[in-house]
Design an enzyme around this catalytic site. Structure first.
Site, PDB file in Angstrom:
ATOM      1  N   ASP A   1     -20.759   5.290  -0.110  1.00 21.42           N
ATOM      2  CA  ASP A   1     -21.272   4.011   0.389  1.00 21.42           C
ATOM      3  C   ASP A   1     -22.721   3.810  -0.056  1.00 21.42           C
ATOM      4  OD1 ASP A   1     -22.149   6.141   2.077  1.00 21.42           O
ATOM      5  OD2 ASP A   1     -22.764   4.665   3.577  1.00 21.42           O
ATOM      6  N   GLU A   2     -23.149   2.576   0.021  1.00 22.85           N
ATOM      7  CA  GLU A   2     -24.551   2.198  -0.211  1.00 22.85           C
ATOM      8  C   GLU A   2     -25.104   2.810  -1.502  1.00 22.85           C
ATOM      9  OE1 GLU A   2     -26.109   1.330   4.269  1.00 22.85           O
ATOM     10  OE2 GLU A   2     -26.117   3.436   3.653  1.00 22.85           O
ATOM     11  N   VAL A   3     -24.354   2.628  -2.574  1.00 26.22           N
ATOM     12  CA  VAL A   3     -24.812   3.081  -3.893  1.00 26.22           C
ATOM     13  C   VAL A   3     -25.556   1.915  -4.538  1.00 26.22           C
ATOM     14  CG1 VAL A   3     -24.127   4.052  -6.116  1.00 26.22           C
ATOM     15  CG2 VAL A   3     -22.829   4.617  -4.058  1.00 26.22           C
TER      16      VAL A   3
END
Length: 572
Positions: A342-344
């Site tokens: 997530d949140e790359v």
């Protein structure tokens, strides 16, 4: 009927010690008060047909099981539930047996698979059971040990103390129960703040009190790496806060074993390629260097750090990640490992000239392709290790071609991220593409607002409210998971942040969809909160009112009683 009759409620209302009060006189309480011994979560079917009451005495009460083999799961829970049903300090063992009272002396547990003691709970375990209470005996019938555990929990909730502090249960109760969803989880983040082992074990107990069955252990993150790695001890050494803030592999095995005995799976998460600052302290060569104005290691705060996110073009990182995931595989018996993803954020990758050159050679025109390259390699590693993967939805949103056995956890919603879609839209997309989905978006319980309406908000979520798929797609929603991110949570306030807010979510995931009236539910939820206090859990109030003389700080409080704690506090 799905709950105890109103007649029973009227007959026994005087027995309830706990009491809810309105906020102000001009705002009366809505809903119907529940009779004592009303369970949480509400069973699939429950019916009481008698106004008689039976009483229980610890000295005479027996739990009998038909198992043909030794089973530590049953042995441990029989011991545990004797303390739950007859709580220390509150139950008075000196009370004399009175001839004019009827007593329930036997709880019989019949397990169809009587020749099997299962190993670890799994995604296919059968948690259904039936329960009857009569003047002769109480009986739990289940297919498996796991169903027996859920039935034992419900039986414990049917008991209550009358206004003379006698332990009672309503006669002639028939109950049929099964979960609505097979996956009912809680994510606990132990990287931002370390949660001590005794506190985690208490939360596992509290999860069992609510028939939750998955602990998603977000064990490491940017802030710290509190997990003991054997092959790469330097990762732990450089990533930990202090020596006191590390889970040894012995600790981890103890938590997994405790969860096993409560019928709860433990799924670890090693979140990459983002959220790896603590990992990168030992392996800085694997972290992407961020550039600005032709210079390396240039932070743009709010956009990028000086260095962040694993560099997928460094092929040397993949053998190291494989070794770490192999340790996770060997330590955690569950069939799934959570890979995060997530949140790359792509800005650092975009700024790095070496990555730009590599992408040109690979004919990658978009940074989604770079993430897909990384994620595909990681998914293949897990597959080769004999495990299945769960990922946050970001990797799916970014177009990565996932194996069909991959579970996708939905966390985005316009209420959290205004420029995104609704969680129901994401759920429709994920299931239409044939992936199993876990819903978390509406249940981020680290967000706090004032008042009891917060649990009300969690309770009124209906996962299928805007579902557009067919029956087969609906089956792909395997359940939901609450998340407690620990920026502002540690062992000191975890109890009250979770409970009873998580209780509301637990009922949504276990009980039938039609059990959805929060005004009626608040009375049962208050009773459940008082149960938690009696069992040593510092659950927050539902509304104005009281439970009894066992509240936190009172003479009969069980918050620090050794039977509900695991080595802390130390009793001299």
């Amino acid at each position: 009927m799905h709950k105890l009759s109103v007649i029973l409620g009227l007959v026994f209302l005087s027995f309830v010690k706990a009491k809810l009060f309105y906020i102000e006189v001009k705002y009366p309480l809505l809903g119907k008060e529940s009779p004592p011994g009303s369970p949480w979560p509400m069973p699939h079917f429950i019916n009481g047909t008698s106004d008689r009451v039976l009483f229980l005495r610890k000295k005479n009460f027996q739990i009998k099981i038909n198992l043909e083999v030794e089973c530590d799961i049953i042995t441990e829970n029989v011991k545990h539930y004797r303390n739950v049903i007859f709580p220390p300090k509150i139950y008075n063992p000196q009370r004399k047996r009175l001839r004019e009272l009827k007593y329930l002396n036997v709880l019989r547990i019949n397990i169809a698979q009587s020749d099997k003691c299962p190993g670890y709970p799994n995604s296919n375990m059968n948690e259904s059971y039936n329960l009857t209470v009569s003047s002769l005996e109480a009986v739990i019938n289940s297919e498996s040990v796991w169903g027996a555990l859920r039935g034992l929990e419900t039986f414990s909730q049917l008991t209550y103390f009358d206004n003379q502090q006698r332990l009672a249960i309503n006669d002639s109760t028939v109950l049929i129960d099964k979960p609505r969803f097979v996956y009912r989880g809680l994510l606990v983040d132990t990287a931002r703040h370390f949660i001590p082992v005794p506190i985690l074990k208490k939360q596992i107990d509290a999860m069992a009190y609510h028939k939750l069955n998955v602990l998603h252990w977000h064990i490491v993150d940017d802030q710290s790496f509190p997990f003991e790695l054997k092959k790469y001890p330097n990762v732990t050494e450089k990533g930990k806060y202090t020596d006191a803030h590390v889970y040894s592999q012995v600790d981890v095995k103890g938590i997994i074993e405790h969860a096993r005995l409560r019928g709860i799976r433990v799924i670890p998460e090693f979140d990459t390629p983002g959220h790896v600052e603590s990992f990168g302290r030992a392996f800085p060569e694997f972290i992407t260097v961020c550039w600005k104005d032709g210079k390396p290691y240039q932070p743009i705060f709010g956009v990028q750090g000086a260095a962040e996110i694993i560099n997928p073009t460094n092929e040397n990182v993949y053998p190291v990640l494989r070794d770490i995931l192999a340790e996770f595989r060997d330590l955690f018996p569950d069939e799934y490992i959570h890979l995060g993803n997530d949140e790359v954020y792509y800005e650092c990758w975009k700024s790095n000239p070496d990555i730009a050159n590599w992408m040109e050679k690979m004919n990658f025109s978009d940074y989604h392709h770079l993430q897909a390259y990384y994620s595909s390699k990681l998914l293949k590693i897990v597959q080769d290790l004999g495990k299945k993967s769960t990922v946050w939805q970001d990797v799916y949103d970014n177009g990565v071609d996932l194996q069909k056995g991959t579970q996708i956890q939905i966390w985005k919603d316009s209420s959290i991220l205004p420029d995104h879609g609704t969680w129901s839209d994401y759920l429709n997309k994920v299931t239409s593409d044939g992936y199993a989905a876990i819903l978390s978006s509406p249940w981020y319980i680290n967000f706090i607002s004032y008042g009891y309406q917060e649990w009300y908000k969690f309770y009124t979520v209906e996962p299928f409210a805007n579902f557009t798929g067919n029956e087969e797609q609906a089956k792909l929603l395997i359940g939901g998971e609450a998340a407690i991110w620990s920026e502002y949570v540690d062992g000191g306030n975890l109890d009250s942040r979770l409970w009873p807010r998580l209780s509301a979510i637990a009922e949504r995931l276990w009980s039938p969809a039609h059990v959805n009236d929060p005004e009626d539910a608040k009375f049962r939820l208050d009773e459940q909160r008082c149960r938690l206090l009696r069992r040593g859990i510092v659950a927050a109030p539902v509304l104005n009112g009281y439970c009894g003389n066992y509240e936190y700080g009172m003479a009969k409080s069980n918050i620090f009683d050794p039977v509900f704690n695991y080595g802390w506090p130390v009793v001299h």
